[in-house]
Design a protein around this motif. Sequence first.
Motif, short mmCIF file in Angstrom:
data_model
loop_
_atom_site.label_atom_id
_atom_site.label_comp_id
_atom_site.label_asym_id
_atom_site.label_seq_id
_atom_site.Cartn_x
_atom_site.Cartn_y
_atom_site.Cartn_z
N GLY A 40 -4.10 -0.95 1.05
CA GLY A 40 -2.99 -0.25 1.66
C GLY A 40 -2.06 0.34 0.62
O GLY A 40 -1.34 1.30 0.90
N ALA A 41 -2.09 -0.23 -0.60
CA ALA A 41 -1.33 0.32 -1.72
C ALA A 41 -2.09 1.50 -2.31
O ALA A 41 -3.26 1.74 -2.01
CB ALA A 41 -1.10 -0.74 -2.77
N THR A 42 -1.41 2.25 -3.18
CA THR A 42 -2.03 3.38 -3.87
C THR A 42 -2.32 2.99 -5.31
O THR A 42 -1.45 2.46 -6.00
CB THR A 42 -1.11 4.61 -3.83
N LEU A 43 -3.54 3.27 -5.75
CA LEU A 43 -3.96 3.00 -7.12
C LEU A 43 -4.09 4.32 -7.87
O LEU A 43 -4.71 5.26 -7.36
CB LEU A 43 -5.28 2.24 -7.14
N MET B 294 -12.40 0.02 -0.22
CA MET B 294 -11.72 -1.27 -0.09
C MET B 294 -10.37 -1.14 0.60
O MET B 294 -9.65 -2.14 0.76
CB MET B 294 -11.55 -1.90 -1.47
N GLY B 295 -9.99 0.08 1.01
CA GLY B 295 -8.77 0.24 1.80
C GLY B 295 -7.56 0.69 1.02
O GLY B 295 -6.43 0.67 1.55
N TYR B 296 -7.74 1.09 -0.24
CA TYR B 296 -6.62 1.58 -1.05
C TYR B 296 -6.52 3.10 -0.94
O TYR B 296 -7.51 3.80 -0.72
CB TYR B 296 -6.80 1.19 -2.52
N PHE B 297 -5.32 3.61 -1.13
CA PHE B 297 -5.11 5.03 -1.34
C PHE B 297 -5.23 5.29 -2.85
O PHE B 297 -5.15 4.36 -3.67
CB PHE B 297 -3.74 5.46 -0.82
N THR B 298 -5.44 6.54 -3.22
CA THR B 298 -5.68 6.85 -4.62
C THR B 298 -4.86 8.05 -5.08
O THR B 298 -4.61 8.98 -4.30
CB THR B 298 -7.18 7.14 -4.88
N ASP C 109 -16.09 -1.42 -8.32
CA ASP C 109 -15.47 -2.46 -7.51
C ASP C 109 -14.70 -3.44 -8.39
O ASP C 109 -13.58 -3.84 -8.08
CB ASP C 109 -16.53 -3.24 -6.72
N LEU C 110 -15.31 -3.81 -9.53
CA LEU C 110 -14.65 -4.75 -10.44
C LEU C 110 -13.46 -4.11 -11.13
O LEU C 110 -12.48 -4.80 -11.45
CB LEU C 110 -15.66 -5.29 -11.45
N GLN C 111 -13.52 -2.81 -11.38
CA GLN C 111 -12.36 -2.12 -11.93
C GLN C 111 -11.17 -2.22 -10.97
O GLN C 111 -10.04 -2.50 -11.40
CB GLN C 111 -12.69 -0.66 -12.21
N VAL C 112 -11.43 -2.02 -9.69
CA VAL C 112 -10.38 -2.14 -8.68
C VAL C 112 -9.87 -3.58 -8.63
O VAL C 112 -8.65 -3.84 -8.61
CB VAL C 112 -10.90 -1.70 -7.30
N ARG C 113 -10.78 -4.54 -8.61
CA ARG C 113 -10.38 -5.95 -8.51
C ARG C 113 -9.52 -6.37 -9.70
O ARG C 113 -8.51 -7.06 -9.54
CB ARG C 113 -11.62 -6.84 -8.43
N ALA C 114 -9.93 -5.98 -10.91
CA ALA C 114 -9.21 -6.41 -12.11
C ALA C 114 -7.79 -5.86 -12.12
O ALA C 114 -6.83 -6.58 -12.47
CB ALA C 114 -9.96 -5.97 -13.35
N MET C 115 -7.60 -4.60 -11.73
CA MET C 115 -6.27 -3.99 -11.83
C MET C 115 -5.35 -4.43 -10.71
O MET C 115 -4.12 -4.27 -10.82
CB MET C 115 -6.38 -2.47 -11.88
N ALA D 288 3.40 7.56 -11.44
CA ALA D 288 4.00 6.23 -11.29
C ALA D 288 4.66 6.07 -9.93
O ALA D 288 4.60 4.99 -9.32
CB ALA D 288 5.01 5.98 -12.42
N ARG D 289 5.30 7.13 -9.43
CA ARG D 289 5.95 7.05 -8.11
C ARG D 289 4.93 6.75 -7.01
O ARG D 289 5.19 6.00 -6.08
CB ARG D 289 6.67 8.36 -7.80
N HIS D 290 3.74 7.36 -7.13
CA HIS D 290 2.72 7.16 -6.12
C HIS D 290 2.06 5.78 -6.21
O HIS D 290 1.61 5.24 -5.20
CB HIS D 290 1.62 8.22 -6.26
N SER D 291 1.95 5.22 -7.42
CA SER D 291 0.98 4.17 -7.69
C SER D 291 1.60 2.78 -7.81
O SER D 291 2.66 2.60 -8.42
CB SER D 291 0.25 4.48 -9.01
N ALA D 292 0.88 1.79 -7.27
CA ALA D 292 1.26 0.40 -7.45
C ALA D 292 0.70 -0.16 -8.75
O ALA D 292 1.24 -1.12 -9.31
CB ALA D 292 0.77 -0.44 -6.27
N ALA D 293 -0.39 0.40 -9.25
CA ALA D 293 -1.01 0.04 -10.52
C ALA D 293 -1.81 1.23 -10.98
O ALA D 293 -2.19 2.09 -10.17
CB ALA D 293 -1.89 -1.20 -10.39
N ILE D 294 -2.11 1.28 -12.30
CA ILE D 294 -2.75 2.47 -12.87
C ILE D 294 -3.83 2.05 -13.85
O ILE D 294 -3.68 1.07 -14.59
CB ILE D 294 -1.70 3.36 -13.58
#
Length: 385
Positions: free
Chosen positions: A7-10, A29-33, A289-295, A66-72
């Motif tokens: 639900g967060a943006t990456l 996995m349900g994230y925005f990008t 998938d692991l890149q998403v999980r780690a960040m 940065a404004r859009h993203s919860a993590a980068i």
Amino acid sequence: MQYIAPGATLGVMGGGQLGRMFAHAAQQMGYFTAVLDADADSPAGLIAHHHVRSGYLDEAGLAELARHSAAITTEFENVPAQALAALAKTRPVAPGAAAVAVCQDRAAEKAHFVSCGVPCAPHALIETAGHLAGIDVSLLPGILKTARLGYDGKGQVRVRTREELAAAWAELKQAPCVLEKMLPLAYEVSVIVARGHDGQVVHFPLQQNLHRDGILAVTQVPSPDLTPPVQQRAIEAAETIASALKYVGVLCVEFFVLADGSVVANEMAPRPHNSGHYSIDACDVSQFDLQVRAMTGTPLVAPRLHSPAVMLNLLGDLWFRHGDTEVAPPWDRILALPGTHLHLYGKASARPGRKMGHLTITGAMAQQARDTALAACDLLGLERF
């Protein structure tokens, strides 16, 4: 690191095919990008929810990402480390700027291998005419590589004599370079690891790789020539390298396996890697998938290979097999082969040497995947392996 839920943006720095495949995994996995890339037609930008069209060092663009993203994260090793450091002031960034900076400089990379106790090829730094004159002749024949901004065989020249070395350094505009001694190579493997904020590390099975003209051409998993001692040494070395960097994210370390069975680190990439693309179709968890999980602080799970696989890199040359007119390869005939998985990257036009996509072939057994891959090579006009 707090867990970042779907639900967060990456955000991702770079809009190439690696960013595109990261965005696909995150979206599944349900994230925005959100993607930062100056190219309006970048492969990742075309499929992201937000496309920030700016350069990597543009302050306004970085602020918008940065404004859009919860993590980068980053999809390209040559994104300026200072841009990642700027983003890290307000957002979690993985991998971090310090780790990426090591991977961006071959001299720093070699020094890191040595500090970790991981063998690498004998080498020397050449930054001045004095360095050039003082080169030990035992390093020849060798490969002269620019210390920065080299990838896919770019910025590399093979040299056999002092005269050729001097000419090559001039050809590379006397940029800082590393001269590496050429070693008796038996085969090449890569290890892809993922490391979390908590220090947990998981890895994929070793990939055996074949390069042509400095560009990856074929990856085979399981590795047909791998021995248990080589596997253990390579995995331990890759995990040591990642842990010493305090790395967070997906890291690929490429190794040479020499004729005597010894294992030598070649280079590393602070991101998912071309040799790991097979994991999308052949593993229960892909490198993306692991890149998403780690960040996001999601628990890492050890990936399992459920199908032997061969991956063929698809370069733009395939579109010009019959002359100067761009003609797409016969995908219908390719996809008629059992176990074929075609991935095209959404690039508007082909050109020789450009990575247009990849083809993964899976099978119940390694020989079955290999036989089908050889049939695909014949249809595409690719050299057999």
